[in-house]
Design a protein around this motif. Sequence first.
Motif, PDB file in Angstrom:
ATOM      1  N   ILE A 149       0.843  -1.186   0.000  1.00  0.00           N
ATOM      2  CA  ILE A 149       0.000   0.000   0.000  1.00  0.00           C
ATOM      3  C   ILE A 149       0.885   1.244   0.000  1.00  0.00           C
ATOM      4  N   PRO A 150       0.694   2.147  -0.963  1.00  0.00           N
ATOM      5  CA  PRO A 150       1.478   3.391  -0.968  1.00  0.00           C
ATOM      6  C   PRO A 150       1.353   4.132   0.354  1.00  0.00           C
ATOM      7  N   GLY A 151       2.478   4.587   0.861  1.00  0.00           N
ATOM      8  CA  GLY A 151       2.486   5.302   2.127  1.00  0.00           C
ATOM      9  C   GLY A 151       2.791   4.434   3.320  1.00  0.00           C
ATOM     10  N   ILE A 152       2.787   3.103   3.141  1.00  0.00           N
ATOM     11  CA  ILE A 152       3.113   2.177   4.225  1.00  0.00           C
ATOM     12  C   ILE A 152       4.365   1.411   3.817  1.00  0.00           C
ATOM     13  N   LEU A 153       5.376   1.476   4.650  1.00  0.00           N
ATOM     14  CA  LEU A 153       6.695   0.980   4.271  1.00  0.00           C
ATOM     15  C   LEU A 153       6.720  -0.526   4.079  1.00  0.00           C
ATOM     16  N   ASN A 154       6.072  -1.284   4.959  1.00  0.00           N
ATOM     17  CA  ASN A 154       6.134  -2.743   4.924  1.00  0.00           C
ATOM     18  C   ASN A 154       4.845  -3.341   4.370  1.00  0.00           C
ATOM     19  N   PRO A 155       4.914  -4.564   3.815  1.00  0.00           N
ATOM     20  CA  PRO A 155       3.687  -5.246   3.370  1.00  0.00           C
ATOM     21  C   PRO A 155       2.689  -5.383   4.518  1.00  0.00           C
ATOM     22  N   VAL A 156       1.404  -5.273   4.184  1.00  0.00           N
ATOM     23  CA  VAL A 156       0.350  -5.226   5.200  1.00  0.00           C
ATOM     24  C   VAL A 156      -0.533  -6.469   5.090  1.00  0.00           C
ATOM     25  N   PRO A 157      -0.629  -7.293   6.139  1.00  0.00           N
ATOM     26  CA  PRO A 157      -1.570  -8.424   6.113  1.00  0.00           C
ATOM     27  C   PRO A 157      -3.000  -7.920   6.216  1.00  0.00           C
ATOM     28  N   PRO A 158      -3.933  -8.472   5.449  1.00  0.00           N
ATOM     29  CA  PRO A 158      -5.327  -7.992   5.498  1.00  0.00           C
ATOM     30  C   PRO A 158      -5.955  -8.055   6.884  1.00  0.00           C
ATOM     31  N   SER A 159      -5.463  -8.921   7.741  1.00  0.00           N
ATOM     32  CA  SER A 159      -6.064  -9.077   9.069  1.00  0.00           C
ATOM     33  C   SER A 159      -5.925  -7.832   9.937  1.00  0.00           C
ATOM     34  N   VAL A 160      -5.000  -6.912   9.605  1.00  0.00           N
ATOM     35  CA  VAL A 160      -4.821  -5.711  10.419  1.00  0.00           C
ATOM     36  C   VAL A 160      -5.484  -4.483   9.797  1.00  0.00           C
ATOM     37  N   LEU A 161      -6.168  -4.657   8.670  1.00  0.00           N
ATOM     38  CA  LEU A 161      -6.874  -3.544   8.041  1.00  0.00           C
ATOM     39  C   LEU A 161      -8.110  -3.180   8.849  1.00  0.00           C
ATOM     40  N   PRO A 162      -8.661  -1.971   8.646  1.00  0.00           N
ATOM     41  CA  PRO A 162      -9.937  -1.638   9.294  1.00  0.00           C
ATOM     42  C   PRO A 162     -10.985  -2.702   8.968  1.00  0.00           C
ATOM     43  N   SER A 163     -11.720  -3.138   9.970  1.00  0.00           N
ATOM     44  CA  SER A 163     -12.643  -4.257   9.777  1.00  0.00           C
ATOM     45  C   SER A 163     -13.673  -3.973   8.689  1.00  0.00           C
ATOM     46  N   ALA A 164     -13.983  -2.695   8.456  1.00  0.00           N
ATOM     47  CA  ALA A 164     -15.025  -2.363   7.480  1.00  0.00           C
ATOM     48  C   ALA A 164     -14.670  -2.815   6.070  1.00  0.00           C
ATOM     49  N   VAL A 165     -13.377  -2.834   5.721  1.00  0.00           N
ATOM     50  CA  VAL A 165     -13.027  -3.202   4.344  1.00  0.00           C
ATOM     51  C   VAL A 165     -13.126  -4.709   4.121  1.00  0.00           C
ATOM     52  N   LEU A 166     -13.384  -5.489   5.168  1.00  0.00           N
ATOM     53  CA  LEU A 166     -13.626  -6.917   5.036  1.00  0.00           C
ATOM     54  C   LEU A 166     -15.117  -7.249   5.077  1.00  0.00           C
ATOM     55  N   GLU A 167     -15.956  -6.221   5.254  1.00  0.00           N
ATOM     56  CA  GLU A 167     -17.384  -6.452   5.474  1.00  0.00           C
ATOM     57  C   GLU A 167     -18.160  -6.550   4.166  1.00  0.00           C
ATOM     58  N   LYS A 168     -19.106  -7.458   4.143  1.00  0.00           N
ATOM     59  CA  LYS A 168     -20.027  -7.586   3.014  1.00  0.00           C
ATOM     60  C   LYS A 168     -21.314  -6.799   3.245  1.00  0.00           C
ATOM     61  N   ASP A 169     -21.443  -6.140   4.416  1.00  0.00           N
ATOM     62  CA  ASP A 169     -22.688  -5.464   4.777  1.00  0.00           C
ATOM     63  C   ASP A 169     -22.636  -3.964   4.528  1.00  0.00           C
ATOM     64  N   GLY A 170     -21.802  -3.524   3.593  1.00  0.00           N
ATOM     65  CA  GLY A 170     -21.792  -2.123   3.219  1.00  0.00           C
ATOM     66  C   GLY A 170     -20.563  -1.344   3.623  1.00  0.00           C
ATOM     67  N   GLY A 171     -19.757  -1.851   4.552  1.00  0.00           N
ATOM     68  CA  GLY A 171     -18.574  -1.125   4.989  1.00  0.00           C
ATOM     69  C   GLY A 171     -17.572  -0.914   3.871  1.00  0.00           C
ATOM     70  N   TYR A 172     -17.295  -1.977   3.114  1.00  0.00           N
ATOM     71  CA  TYR A 172     -16.343  -1.875   2.007  1.00  0.00           C
ATOM     72  C   TYR A 172     -16.847  -0.887   0.958  1.00  0.00           C
ATOM     73  N   THR A 173     -18.124  -0.965   0.638  1.00  0.00           N
ATOM     74  CA  THR A 173     -18.717  -0.061  -0.350  1.00  0.00           C
ATOM     75  C   THR A 173     -18.599   1.393   0.102  1.00  0.00           C
ATOM     76  N   ALA A 174     -18.800   1.637   1.405  1.00  0.00           N
ATOM     77  CA  ALA A 174     -18.685   2.995   1.931  1.00  0.00           C
ATOM     78  C   ALA A 174     -17.259   3.519   1.788  1.00  0.00           C
ATOM     79  N   TYR A 175     -16.273   2.666   2.041  1.00  0.00           N
ATOM     80  CA  TYR A 175     -14.881   3.076   1.884  1.00  0.00           C
ATOM     81  C   TYR A 175     -14.555   3.402   0.431  1.00  0.00           C
ATOM     82  N   ILE A 176     -15.061   2.601  -0.506  1.00  0.00           N
ATOM     83  CA  ILE A 176     -14.818   2.863  -1.923  1.00  0.00           C
ATOM     84  C   ILE A 176     -15.394   4.217  -2.325  1.00  0.00           C
ATOM     85  N   LYS A 177     -16.597   4.493  -1.846  1.00  0.00           N
ATOM     86  CA  LYS A 177     -17.243   5.772  -2.162  1.00  0.00           C
ATOM     87  C   LYS A 177     -16.415   6.941  -1.634  1.00  0.00           C
ATOM     88  N   LEU A 178     -15.925   6.822  -0.387  1.00  0.00           N
ATOM     89  CA  LEU A 178     -15.101   7.868   0.206  1.00  0.00           C
ATOM     90  C   LEU A 178     -13.806   8.051  -0.574  1.00  0.00           C
TER      91      LEU A 178
END
Length: 262
Positions: A149-178
């Motif tokens: 991810i640009p701006g982050i020096l080391n590779p990032v495991p998905p497990s430490v991302l904000p939980s919303a980007v793993l959600e199927k209930d609208g959280g990921y969609t909201a992040y994309i819109k933002l």
Amino acid sequence: MKKAELIFIPTPGIGHLVSTLEFAKRLTDRDDRLLIKILSIKFPSTFYPFAESYTKSLTSSQPRIQLIDLPLVDPPPSDLLKSRVNYVSVYVENNIPNVKDTVTKIVQSSNSNTSSSRVVGFLGLTLYLPNRHNQIETEFSESDPELLIPGILNPVPPSVLPSAVLEKDGGYTAYIKLSRRLRDTKGIIVNTFKELEQYALDSFSDTPPVYAVGPVLDLKGQPNLSLDGAQRDNIMNWLDDQPPLSVDGEGVGISGGDEVGL
């Protein structure tokens, strides 16, 4: 002396509102010509019961900062609470008519130039999302490989991302819109400073200008009312015992202090 008027519209949540107020105070302290109006999108009082009295106490001694409470709108359906990020996103969209109406009235009653500001966190990830979505078009999974991810020096495991980007209930969609809306702005204000995140700030080359204005903190604010007094004393005593310059405080929530990583 000609005055200049700014309008700030922070995302709902006591953490966003307090940092916006502190940023406004910093601006008015530097320039006597500035008048700042902050539009407060209000949640029902059950979300942040002490928010209104707290923020009004911050502005009471600031004659050039005006806090304008927008009318309370009906909350989204309760089933959207499956994703807190999506719930907030829908609630903000429901407030758009009130924001437009209030800004129109301010502009019509003023001969000043008006601009707006939005404060954004998780900037590297947020700006990275559209490119990834164009290729994969689905939310993240904890089984995905580590991410560059640009701006982050080391590779990032998905497990430490904000939980919303793993959600199927609208959280990921909201992040994309933002993330897509950020590309439409003329500039992005971030509550950080170069000495702390030089690598991250230097990595944003194909984005709107990014301005580091931090650290913007309310160091005299009241303690989090949900935190037990003895627990708070233990935390403060532990901090006092640490060597100078050995602890970095990182706020990762919008609740005004109940989620802090050290």
